[in-house]
Write a protein that holds these residues in place. Sequence first.
Motif, PDB file in Angstrom:
ATOM      1  N   TYR A   1      39.362  47.798  42.177  1.00 32.34           N
ATOM      2  CA  TYR A   1      38.631  46.831  41.319  1.00 32.34           C
ATOM      3  C   TYR A   1      39.037  46.879  39.910  1.00 32.34           C
ATOM      4  CZ  TYR A   1      35.542  46.325  45.348  1.00 32.34           C
ATOM      5  OH  TYR A   1      35.138  46.041  46.593  1.00 32.34           O
ATOM      6  N   ARG A   2      39.127  48.225  39.395  1.00 36.10           N
ATOM      7  CA  ARG A   2      39.414  48.484  38.074  1.00 36.10           C
ATOM      8  C   ARG A   2      40.851  47.778  37.557  1.00 36.10           C
ATOM      9  NH1 ARG A   2      36.880  50.857  33.808  1.00 36.10           N
ATOM     10  NH2 ARG A   2      35.391  51.821  35.452  1.00 36.10           N
TER      11      ARG A   2
ATOM     12  N   HIS B   1      41.133  43.836  39.628  1.00 36.53           N
ATOM     13  CA  HIS B   1      40.087  42.609  39.433  1.00 36.53           C
ATOM     14  C   HIS B   1      38.993  43.241  38.748  1.00 36.53           C
ATOM     15  CE1 HIS B   1      41.515  40.832  43.317  1.00 36.53           C
ATOM     16  NE2 HIS B   1      41.727  42.169  43.742  1.00 36.53           N
ATOM     17  N   PRO B   2      39.544  43.656  37.286  1.00 38.07           N
ATOM     18  CA  PRO B   2      38.690  44.172  36.564  1.00 38.07           C
ATOM     19  C   PRO B   2      37.490  43.300  35.889  1.00 38.07           C
ATOM     20  CG  PRO B   2      40.581  43.158  35.369  1.00 38.07           C
ATOM     21  CD  PRO B   2      40.910  42.993  36.849  1.00 38.07           C
ATOM     22  N   TYR B   3      37.273  41.967  36.454  1.00 41.71           N
ATOM     23  CA  TYR B   3      36.163  41.360  36.052  1.00 41.71           C
ATOM     24  C   TYR B   3      34.965  41.302  37.153  1.00 41.71           C
ATOM     25  CZ  TYR B   3      38.586  38.635  39.871  1.00 41.71           C
ATOM     26  OH  TYR B   3      39.015  38.202  41.079  1.00 41.71           O
ATOM     27  N   VAL B   4      35.335  42.261  38.032  1.00 49.78           N
ATOM     28  CA  VAL B   4      34.217  42.743  38.840  1.00 49.78           C
ATOM     29  C   VAL B   4      33.986  44.151  38.832  1.00 49.78           C
ATOM     30  CG1 VAL B   4      33.455  42.823  41.316  1.00 49.78           C
ATOM     31  CG2 VAL B   4      34.718  40.993  40.656  1.00 49.78           C
TER      32      VAL B   4
ATOM     33  N   TYR C   1      26.434  43.636  39.136  1.00 52.64           N
ATOM     34  CA  TYR C   1      27.108  43.217  40.262  1.00 52.64           C
ATOM     35  C   TYR C   1      26.432  41.887  40.919  1.00 52.64           C
ATOM     36  CZ  TYR C   1      29.455  42.841  44.638  1.00 52.64           C
ATOM     37  OH  TYR C   1      30.253  42.521  45.980  1.00 52.64           O
TER      38      TYR C   1
ATOM     39  N   ASP D   1      36.647  36.653  46.431  1.00 54.83           N
ATOM     40  CA  ASP D   1      35.601  36.586  45.128  1.00 54.83           C
ATOM     41  C   ASP D   1      34.163  36.207  45.413  1.00 54.83           C
ATOM     42  OD1 ASP D   1      37.381  37.092  43.008  1.00 54.83           O
ATOM     43  OD2 ASP D   1      38.231  35.008  43.111  1.00 54.83           O
TER      44      ASP D   1
END
Length: 258
Positions: A138-139, A142-145, A157, A170
Amino acid sequence: MPKVNFTLRLAQEYNRLYRSCKTAPLRFGEVDAIVDTILENRDRYEDVSSVVGAPWFFLAAIHNMESGLDFTCHLHNGDPLSARTVHVPAGRPKSGKPPFTWEESAEDALRMRRIERVESWSLERVLYELERYNGWGYRLYHPYVLSPYLWSFSNHYTSGKYTADGRWSDTAKSRQCGAAVILRRLEERGEISFSEPPETPLFYYSTGLVEGSEKLQEFLNGIEGITLRVDGRPGRKTSNAVKKAFGFYLAEDPRNNG
């Protein structure tokens, strides 16, 4: 997968998110039911905790995430204890013969990730190790989550998750209660407590005693690969550790002019 280092900036992020974390109102009952079950089995978590040195609640949070608090499953990934693990990480535990006890499996899962090497278990380090246990996907990608492994069922979240190894969506939503939310509820109920971190002082290089520098050395000892004597003397070894963690030496270190 690339490694994410435990830095001061990351620690501050974890603290900010945890202190502002609020359980989604529709999930209150579900979260409390999880916490009730955890507390009923606290002795089992403490038994393993005493062997590997990690807090019992860290172990409990992982147990909920990996197998829904089922003591017939491996802590590694929720596979049944009747055989070695099949899913990633496969073939665990490597020693012994199945069926395994839950305690045997739990100790192997934690030692496989070298949890016993963690020396300082601050709130921030607990959250770092929980995210590391699940992985940095994630980090990093997909850092936006924010990772649902920590923050699902909270105001941090909404959606976005891996639906299988390497498969991202997504719109998919985690149906599990995040580990940080469990810790937050345990703290709200008075079962655990985390002290607020001290304000980070400014330190400079010195071979003599510098007031408050023990706090810096204690913080640095919480970073993987760093071991310092906590003696209040921020000399060459402490400055080396600062360089390793943050990319620069302490102020007034002669090497800054080299």
